[in-house]
Design an enzyme around this catalytic site. Structure first.
Site, PDB file in Angstrom:
ATOM      1  N   GLU A  76      22.329 -54.263  85.092  1.00 18.11           N
ATOM      2  CA  GLU A  76      23.267 -53.835  84.053  1.00 18.11           C
ATOM      3  C   GLU A  76      22.782 -54.238  82.659  1.00 18.11           C
ATOM      4  O   GLU A  76      23.553 -54.764  81.845  1.00 18.11           O
ATOM      5  CB  GLU A  76      24.667 -54.401  84.324  1.00 18.11           C
ATOM      6  CG  GLU A  76      25.276 -53.844  85.606  1.00 18.11           C
ATOM      7  CD  GLU A  76      26.701 -54.312  85.847  1.00 18.11           C
ATOM      8  OE1 GLU A  76      27.545 -53.471  86.194  1.00 18.11           O
ATOM      9  OE2 GLU A  76      26.976 -55.520  85.695  1.00 18.11           O
ATOM     10  N   GLU A 105      26.816 -49.450  92.276  1.00 10.94           N
ATOM     11  CA  GLU A 105      28.027 -50.256  92.442  1.00 10.94           C
ATOM     12  C   GLU A 105      29.249 -49.369  92.295  1.00 10.94           C
ATOM     13  O   GLU A 105      29.634 -48.999  91.181  1.00 10.94           O
ATOM     14  CB  GLU A 105      28.100 -51.389  91.402  1.00 10.94           C
ATOM     15  CG  GLU A 105      27.029 -52.461  91.567  1.00 10.94           C
ATOM     16  CD  GLU A 105      27.229 -53.622  90.597  1.00 10.94           C
ATOM     17  OE1 GLU A 105      28.350 -53.762  90.050  1.00 10.94           O
ATOM     18  OE2 GLU A 105      26.262 -54.387  90.389  1.00 10.94           O
TER      19      GLU A 105
END
Length: 646
Positions: A181, A265
């Protein structure tokens, strides 16, 4: 189903010539079409005795892959000192990643590995080792030479180990994630603006290549929020989200044309902070979004499929938009398809139903493993205790220092500092007059209790807006009307409740303990003695001088021991709702934190931590103890003391 091939038979029949390919608008593995139905499970949050059970339950749901992070802070606890299952650390039994990957393959699952170096994961410091904070001027998660020198040393040990498990070499690993991320670190409105360091990303990518990683390399972010700002053209982009999958996937298609769509995710649930209500999601909403992902069509990794537990002091924390610190609870149940104790939830059956419906490739699946329900063990009385002064006398380090020093900068653990636990700042031979005021300059990181002559003065268990907690700047405490000796001893016992694991890069400079100064009646205190209280297994085992409890448990902070006699072992939940705040140790292993502020009021006790016969349960209670320890078949939650952090 008996005539169906296993997953590996289907994808490796005739030999392996190619790994996971994204050179077309759909995935292929070994030149055969595949949609990835994956679930996240962190081996370091689950006793290894349960790895096979949890992995088989994944496969029984129809999943074809397991995804895991790799925690740097556990695998390299000191620079150049490693633990991959036999390194002798307190977490050694959780760290055999090679065994985990072998077990995944034996259970007919492929694997996706996300080695970091930063992993987030609601894990202490995002999985980075706290000794990095000792490097003056270090710039985390950038191409800064100070940071990268540590990353290179670690990756040059870790990546060769993982390379042996690549699919094209006969192993389970089909993909590796580079960083995590990274797009979320962008701060276009900051002064000066910060954009992710793509030189850093390229250096990381090159480390993978240099260590013979040949499988697919990927990144993950919210493409809708961050576009391609945190990734490279040479990395396959995936999406992280919990709602509106079409928006994310449509954006992905504009960023990388003619490629497959994948969510690295899809958040199956969420985590909880201390003092908040326990997160409980909506199964209908979960099913709706999961089905839309599969229908799109896209591949997906469920984060989490099985959350597990942040044992010891390993929970992470967040710092919100208002710079407010929010520590996570010990449980990482996550409201996932498999519960913290490995039980099936409604979401499990949703996943099983939908994967069976949408996966066109049928392979052999195991029967659903049976669940052994947790036990309601009998309550046990506290038998012996060590009072606060007894504990202090047995601490291994007593470090003189003119000024306050943070945990990370203490000269212990081969000069790598203190990562976890508590630290005591002691000032001896000090004149404390009636109604004296102690002021802690700046902020406490993260909680503090004050003692005078080994007697606890602070009483605040749950008011996070009051003295003793991280929200209070320049907190002041009246030491009371009691008359003290002119040569009194003042102790400040500071607890680290977990380092931040997400956000802008300036939020990763988290020094725990006290740093800015302490005043007594506006006069600065100097010449301290600093005593780290790390609760390492070896130290716990050697504690001596236990006093028997007679009619009632003594009041005040201390260590309290009970003996659990078992004829058989089984999982259970230790109900700490009758206690206040502290940590629990089972057979010298730190199970985790408890705190009356909620929402978590019990601690999961997995059977592998217990043994037939006598089991020692020791509680470090910061305020005043209960008289017994109770057990439950189910988690105990309580919001009676919830104090909003908003």
């Amino acid at each position: 189903m008996a005539n169906l091939p296993t997953l590996y038979e289907f994808y490796t029949n005739g030999g392996i010539t190619q790994g996971l390919s994204v050179d077309q608008p759909y995935f292929t593995l070994n030149n055969k079409n595949i949609s990835i139905y994956s679930g996240a499970m962190h081996y370091f949050r689950v006793p290894q005795e349960y790895w096979r059970d949890r992995l088989r339950k994944m496969r029984a749901a129809g999943l074809n892959a397991v995804e895991t992070y790799v925690p740097w802070n556990l695998h390299e606890p000191q620079p150049g000192v490693y633990d991959f299952g036999n390194g002798g650390t307190d977490m050694q039994d959780f760290l055999d990643i090679e065994k985990f990957l072998k077990t995944a393959q034996e259970e007919d699952l492929l694997a996706i590995v996300r080695p970091g170096p930063f992993i987030c994961a609601e894990f202490e410091f995002g999985g980075m080792p706290s000794y990095l904070l000792r490097e003056k001027g270090i710039k985390f998660r950038t191409s800064d030479e100070k940071f990268m020198s540590h990353v290179k040393r670690y990756f040059n040990v870790l990546l060769p180990l993982l390379a042996a498990f690549q699919f094209t070499k006969g192993g389970p690993v089909i993909a590796f994630q580079v960083e995590n991320e990274y797009g979320s670190t962008e701060e276009p409105k900051a002064n000066p603006p910060f954009l992710p360091d793509l030189v850093y990303m390229e250096q990381l990518r090159q480390l993978f290549l240099d260590n013979n990683i040949t499988e697919l390399l990927l990144s993950s972010d919210s493409p809708y929020d961050h576009g391609s700002v945190g990734t490279l053209p040479s990395l396959f982009q995936t999406a992280n989200f919990n709602t509106n999958p079409e928006q994310q996937f449509n954006k992905l298609k504009t960023l990388q044309e003619d490629k497959p769509s994948m969510s690295m995710e899809f958040w199956s649930g969420w985590f909880s902070h201390w003092s908040e209500k326990k997160y409980v999601g909506n199964v209908i909403d979960f099913k709706n979004v999961y089905e839309r992902i599969l229908k799109y069509p896209a591949s997906v990794n469920l984060y989490m499929f099985h959350g597990g537990t942040s044992f010891g002091f390993l929970n992470g924390a967040n710092i919100d938009d208002n710079e407010l610190y929010q520590p996570d609870i010990t449980s990482y149940d996550y409201d996932a398809p498999l519960s913290e104790s490995g039980n099936y939830t409604e979401k499990y059956y949703v996943v099983k139903e939908l994967v069976e419906k949408y996966n066109p490739i049928k392979t052999k699946l195991p029967e659903l493993p049976k669940v052994k329900p947790p036990l309601a063990l009998p309550g046990i009385k506290i038998e012996t205790y060590l009072k606060y002064s007894d504990i202090i006398e047995q601490l291994p380090y007593k470090l003189p220092s003119k000024d306050l020093v943070s945990m990370e900068n203490l000269p212990i653990n081969n000069n790598t500092g203190q990562s976890f636990g508590y630290v005591v700042y002691r000032k001896s031979n000090i004149d404390i007059k009636t109604n004296s005021l102690v002021k802690i300059l700046g902020y406490v990181r993260d909680s503090v209790n004050v003692y005078v002559d080994n007697k606890l003065v602070t009483k605040n268990v749950v008011d996070l807006d009051g003295f003793g907690y991280w929200k209070v700047k320049n907190g002041t405490l009246n030491l009371g009307s009691e008359t003290y000796n002119s040569n009194a001893t003042l102790d400040l016992v500071v607890g680290n409740l977990g380092r931040n694991n997400f956000g802008s890069l300036d939020q990763f400079y988290q020094f725990k303990g006290l740093r800015e100064g302490v005043l007594l009646n506006e006069q600065k205190i100097e010449d301290w003695e600093i005593l780290p209280m790390e609760f390492k297994r070896e130290w716990i085992a050697k504690l001596s001088g236990w006093s028997p409890v007679t009619d009632q448990v003594p009041v005040g902070a201390g260590l309290y021991k009970a003996n659990l006699i078992l004829e058989e072992t089984g999982d259970s939940f230790l109900d700490m709702s009758g206690w206040n705040k502290g940590v629990v140790m089972v057979n010298n292993f730190v199970l985790g934190r408890y705190w009356k502020v909620g929402p978590q009021q019990s601690l999961y006790v997995p059977a592998p931590l217990l043994k037939v016969g006598s089991n020692e349960v020791v509680v470090f209670e910061e305020f005043s103890p209960g008289s017994e320890l109770k057990f439950s078949e189910t988690p105990v939650l309580g919001n009676n003391f919830v104090n909003s952090l908003k």
